[in-house]
Design an enzyme around this catalytic site. Structure first.
Site, short mmCIF file in Angstrom:
data_model
loop_
_atom_site.label_atom_id
_atom_site.label_comp_id
_atom_site.label_asym_id
_atom_site.label_seq_id
_atom_site.Cartn_x
_atom_site.Cartn_y
_atom_site.Cartn_z
CG LEU A 15 7.87 31.94 -15.66
CD1 LEU A 15 6.57 32.44 -15.04
CD2 LEU A 15 8.27 32.81 -16.83
CE LYS B 148 6.19 35.49 -19.28
NZ LYS B 148 7.54 35.79 -18.87
CD GLU C 296 12.97 32.50 -12.72
OE1 GLU C 296 12.67 31.94 -13.78
OE2 GLU C 296 12.14 33.05 -11.96
CE1 TYR D 127 5.96 39.22 -17.17
CE2 TYR D 127 6.67 39.07 -19.45
CZ TYR D 127 6.95 38.97 -18.11
OH TYR D 127 8.21 38.62 -17.70
N1 PDD Z 1 10.95 36.10 -20.00
N2 PDD Z 1 12.17 33.21 -16.04
C1 PDD Z 1 11.80 34.50 -16.08
C2 PDD Z 1 11.91 35.32 -14.84
C3 PDD Z 1 11.30 35.04 -17.28
O1 PDD Z 1 10.91 36.34 -17.32
C4 PDD Z 1 11.23 34.23 -18.44
C5 PDD Z 1 10.68 34.76 -19.74
C6 PDD Z 1 11.65 32.90 -18.35
C7 PDD Z 1 11.58 31.95 -19.52
O2 PDD Z 1 10.25 31.64 -19.88
P1 PDD Z 1 9.86 31.28 -21.39
O3 PDD Z 1 10.73 30.16 -21.81
O4 PDD Z 1 8.42 30.90 -21.30
O5 PDD Z 1 10.09 32.52 -22.24
C8 PDD Z 1 12.11 32.42 -17.13
C9 PDD Z 1 10.33 36.75 -21.12
C10 PDD Z 1 10.89 36.30 -22.44
C11 PDD Z 1 10.41 38.25 -20.91
O6 PDD Z 1 10.11 38.68 -19.79
O7 PDD Z 1 10.73 38.98 -21.86
#
Ligand code: PDD
Length: 285
Positions: A207, A149, A182, A33
């Site tokens: 991620l 992801k 994270e 996703y």
């Molecule tokens: N989450 N780490 C994890 C485990 C994440 O699920 C996300 C993003 C990030 C940050 O990635 P980005 O800056 O590309 O949004 C780091 C999204 C927002 C979610 O699952 O809703």
């Protein structure tokens, strides 16, 4: 206004937007996703999100069932139909529908594509940022390829729920060596007492957040001291500032970790400045 979702070639009202019970996403979490910020009805960082999507799909050997330009049209059309001004667009691609069997189905199985979009409450998000959030730490218990992801998010779900039950907004995973990887849906950052910005390097244990990548680019121009390395929970407790980044939280100051105040217990100056910088950046792309 009723919400509209894109499901496998059709725009449907939410209540009718369904996938088959033998979708491999439903049965095996066999899919990936993306979540992108939408600002003023535009996608922020579409190119980077599409690159990461392509990489996640390639790692899992799921094919993209349409061209990227066609996918882009669907993302924009879903944003338009849902009248999203500030919020997110969610895109999910699974290996498709097939009789349940762990191994991959026949190569002509068509991957399923779902896109949803919704508004977020911008002023509520700003109010939360003005107060800062609390995080808790939890043991890292995810698979060693969280750089992909994937929709397989059960440990993240349990960690977020643990945070909720502890009165916090986010949970930071801590690896066996006592170092933060994270957050359950965000990347984690600290500012040390001597002013160094620290965030974990992008290996298979985190991620590669798009917000993280953009922030690193913005920081380069500001001459800040940056270290991409793991930091321990103790270092985080002793930090001057802490914050998390993601497409939906942008730069969100952290003011408590495991119940202990970070710095003076208020959002850090640097975190707040970086949040403003990111907003400006998002307006410019
Ligand atoms: N989450 N780490 C994890 C485990 C994440 O699920 C996300 C993003 C990030 C940050 O990635 P980005 O800056 O590309 O949004 C780091 C999204 C927002 C979610 O699952 O809703």
């Amino acid at each position: 206004m009723s919400r509209i979702a894109y499901v496998n070639g059709r725009y449907r009202p939410h209540r009718d937007a369904t996938v088959h019970i033998e979708d491999r996403g439903y049965q095996f979490s066999d899919g990936v996703y993306e979540v992108c910020e939408v600002k003023d009805g535009r996608l922020v960082d579409e190119r980077r999100h599409m690159e990461r999507l392509r990489r996640s799909l390639a790692e899992l050997r799921i094919r993209l069932p349409m061209t990227l330009p066609a996918l882009s049209v669907v993302l924009h059309e879903t944003i338009r139909r849902n009248r999203v001004d500030w919020g997110i667009v969610y895109l999910q691609i699974t290996r498709g529908v097939a009789r349940r069997d762990h191994a991959f189905p026949s190569p002509d199985t068509r991957p399923s594509v779902v896109v949803t979009a919704r508004n977020h409450d911008r002023s509520a998000n700003e109010r939360i940022a003005a107060d800062g959030i609390a995080v808790i730490t939890v043991p890292e218990n995810r698979w060693p390829r969280v750089d992909i992801k994937s929709v397989s998010l059960l440990p993240n779900v349990l960690a977020k729920q643990a945070a909720r039950e502890a009165g916090a907004k986010e949970a930071w995973f801590v690896d066996a060596a006592g170092r933060v990887t994270e957050g359950s849906s965000t990347n984690a950052w600290i500012v040390t007492r001597d002013g160094k910005l620290v965030t974990r390097q992008t290996d298979h244990a985190i991620l590669r957040g798009i917000t993280r990548t953009v922030l690193l680019d913005l920081l380069k121009d500001q001459g800040l001291r940056l270290e991409e390395r793991p930091f321990s929970v103790e270092e985080a407790y002793a930090a001057r500032e802490a914050f998390v980044t993601s497409a939906s939280q942008i730069v969100m100051p952290v003011v408590r970790i495991d119940g202990r105040p970070v710095g003076n217990g208020a959002p850090g100056l640097l975190a707040s400045a970086l949040r403003r910088d990111f907003h400006k950046y998002a307006d410019s792309v």
